[in-house]
Design an enzyme around this catalytic site. Structure first.
Site, short mmCIF file in Angstrom:
data_model
loop_
_atom_site.label_atom_id
_atom_site.label_comp_id
_atom_site.label_asym_id
_atom_site.label_seq_id
_atom_site.Cartn_x
_atom_site.Cartn_y
_atom_site.Cartn_z
N SER A 1 57.19 12.11 1.82
CA SER A 1 58.13 11.01 1.97
C SER A 1 59.31 11.42 2.85
O SER A 1 59.11 11.84 3.99
CB SER A 1 58.59 10.53 0.59
OG SER A 1 59.28 9.31 0.68
N ASP B 1 61.44 5.20 6.21
CA ASP B 1 61.30 6.65 6.03
C ASP B 1 59.97 7.11 6.63
O ASP B 1 59.16 6.30 7.08
CB ASP B 1 61.45 7.03 4.56
CG ASP B 1 60.28 6.61 3.69
OD1 ASP B 1 59.50 5.73 4.12
OD2 ASP B 1 60.14 7.15 2.58
N ASP C 1 56.98 8.12 5.76
CA ASP C 1 55.67 7.57 5.39
C ASP C 1 55.72 6.06 5.18
O ASP C 1 54.76 5.45 4.71
CB ASP C 1 55.10 8.27 4.16
CG ASP C 1 55.88 7.98 2.88
OD1 ASP C 1 57.12 7.88 2.97
OD2 ASP C 1 55.26 7.88 1.81
N ASP D 1 57.20 3.92 3.20
CA ASP D 1 57.17 3.19 1.94
C ASP D 1 58.57 2.81 1.47
O ASP D 1 58.72 2.13 0.46
CB ASP D 1 56.41 3.98 0.85
CG ASP D 1 57.09 5.27 0.45
OD1 ASP D 1 58.06 5.70 1.11
OD2 ASP D 1 56.64 5.89 -0.54
#
Length: 577
Positions: free
Chosen positions: A146, A305, A307, A309
């Site tokens: 993340s 961010d 990734d 999500d």
């Protein structure tokens, strides 16, 4: 675990990966680092693994990845032949070793006879969640850490509904991973061999197309977008991550013509070299976006961010200056816009439900109640929102409308079952265009919410305690607060405490305890008599303990003063421990 024995085991392994062998040699003589690398196995928790990359049992490397993948293989085989045939889909982000770790996981699963679909290129976490559902696999894996620092990576596991595993399922998987005794000698197969055997399939374009089509279903009022297409201006930054292509495409297909991307941050970068932290929760992540926003006179800044999500929004305040909205503020704005538009169009179901986490603002509940929409609290972690969506799919008790958490995670349409930055990015753009058509800014929209429902203000303090000593300190903090709750020796204005580890609500006036119908979790939430609250929650994936604060008042000034006092008093107690 005796770390020196584990270190010697690795050091004496004749076939140790050459790069890891070199890295291990560099640690020679550094006992503190060696102990931290080997004093335990990298924990495989309810969401998978996350840790620093490097040699050792407590690090992310090809061997700990193989161990996680072998545990997942055993978990799938136990579910039966149909699960094996359905297989697994794996995606990865732009981090160090992400592509290599994804391939290692696929080659380990393939060696166990489990079919694997592997994304050719980096893609967002929500697209992996969607792919599990679209391909009807038994599980999914996302290689990502993340928004953590560059030296971290992770291995997240998803169930067949596209959501992260719920505790009962995760416990069974964890047991399988923990049962893998020797991570250095796990069987894998070459990718070419697995392709020939039909056990490895590469995917990309077909899932891009399907995911892109689904994203457009998030939009509610295309007419307002058409009207404002050349008037409403957006700056977007993916912070060197995976959202560049899907977000740009989604905004373009929706009809927004004035979208400007921060080019310096549109290129995937393992080091996130233009930001101190690739986290849209932090104002510093928007520095370049604000610069471009001033140049283009942008109405809305969007950051995702790595990734994709989580999403952060920046809007102009009443002085024309850019301000970063909190996750709670963004959630309340999106929820209010969604419900008002659906109500206006007659599309609001009688059994609609909004789901939020226990540390998310109560403003969302107030907004939902105004539209006769049920509000539900779940534990922190989007998997619990996904679990409820799955439950209501089966029972039909509620129709899911919106799910969110204060840490910048949102879901609108459940074709994905994890938080999805692209979905709220699209809806935020539509919402901004709508407000502009009314001669208003999003900031003014937020102030209207406060005036209507009350000034709900929140804050967060996070403490990082690394290593073995840090873990012990975090445990000690929780023990001290639990003891004070048991002794009813918390501050005099405490009303009641919710202990999610014990599953009970304890009242300070001596009333009988009540049961809390939520899964077991090491979290304490303390409610004060004026409706304020604070919550202590150790992270399950990072060496942190987080303290959340929430207040409600009649004015901005009262809310600020109340929040400041609550935070200062609580942190003073923590610092004494």
């Amino acid at each position: 675990m005796e770390w020196k024995k584990q270190y010697e085991r690795w050091k004496s392994e004749l076939n140790l990966d050459p790069e890891l062998s070199k890295a291990l040699k560099k640690l020679t003589g550094n006992e503190k680092m060696l102990e931290d690398s080997f004093y335990k196995n990298l924990e495989f928790g309810t969401g998978g693994m996350r840790g620093e990359i490097g040699p050792g049992t407590n690090r992310m490397n090809i061997y700990t990845i193989r161990k996680g993948a072998q545990g997942l293989a055993d978990f799938i085989k136990e579910a039966g032949e149909q699960a094996v045939q359905k297989g697994v889909v794996i995606a990865h982000d732009n981090r160090r070793m992400s592509k290599e770790f994804a391939l290692e996981a696929a080659c380990t699963l393939g060696a166990n006879g489990i079919k694997t679909y592997l994304f050719k290129e980096l893609r967002p976490t929500p697209q992996l969640s969607y792919a599990v559902r679209k391909l009807a696999t038994h599980a999914g894996v996302m290689v990502t850490a993340s928004h953590n620092p560059p030296e971290y990576n992770g291995f997240k596991v998803y169930g067949e509904d596209g959501a992260q595993l719920i505790p009962e399922e995760a416990d069974r998987l964890i047991a399988k991973v923990d049962a893998v005794a020797d991570e250095l000698n796990i069987e894998t197969k070459e990718a070419v061999h697995l392709e020939e055997k039909g056990l490895l399939h590469w995917v990309l374009e077909e899932l891009d197309e399907a995911y892109a089509r689904e994203l457009q279903t998030v939009l509610i009022d295309r007419e307002v977008i058409r009207e404002q297409a050349d008037n409403f201006s957006i700056v977007f930054t993916p912070l060197h991550g995976t959202a560049t292509v899907p977000m740009q495409r989604a905004l373009k297909e929706a009809g927004f013509n004035k979208v400007f991307t921060v080019e310096e941050q549109a290129v995937p970068d393992t080091e996130f070299s233009t930001v101190s932290s690739p986290n849209p929760e932090e104002a510093g992540a928007f520095e370049l976006a604000m610069k471009l926003g001033d140049e283009k006179q942008a109405d809305l800044l969007i950051a995702t961010d790595p990734d994709a999500d989580r999403i952060g929004l920046v809007v102009r305040d009443d002085k024309g200056e850019y301000i970063v909205l909190s996750g709670n503020q963004t959630g309340a704005l999106l929820l209010d816009y969604l419900l008002s538009k659906k109500s206006e169009k007659g599309e609001l179901p009688a059994n609609g439900v909004m789901i939020k986490t226990i540390v998310t603002s109560e403003l969302g509940r107030a907004v939902a109640e105004a539209y006769n929409v049920t509000s539900l609290d779940v534990l922190t972690g989007f998997k619990f929102i996904g679990e409820k969506i799955r439950e209501y799919d089966t029972t039909g008790e509620y129709k899911f409308l919106f799910g969110y958490e204060e840490s910048y995670g949102y879901l609108i349409e459940p074709f994905a079952r994890d938080k999805d930055a692209i979905q709220p990015g699209l809806l935020a753009a539509e919402m901004g265009a709508y407000y502009k058509a009314q001669g208003m800014t999003l900031y003014e929209g937020l102030q209207n919410l406060y005036k209507t429902y009350g000034y709900f203000y929140e804050d967060l303090a996070s403490f990082t305690f690394k290593g073995k000593e840090g873990a012990e300190k975090i445990q000690r903090i929780m023990e001290v607060f639990r003891k004070r709750a048991d002794e009813r020796s918390l501050s005099e204005d405490t009303d009641y405490i919710e202990d999610y580890l014990r599953g009970e609500r304890t009242f300070m006036d001596g009333r009988n305890k009540e049961q809390i119908e939520l899964p077991e979790s090491n979290v304490l939430k303390v409610f004060l008599q004026d409706g304020s609250w604070y919550c202590l929650r150790p992270s399950g994936t990072e060496p942190k303990i987080k303290c959340y604060f929430g207040v409600k008042a009649g004015t901005h000034e009262q809310a600020e003063a109340s929040l400041r006092s609550l935070k200062e008093n609580t942190l003073a107690e923590i610092e004494k421990i």
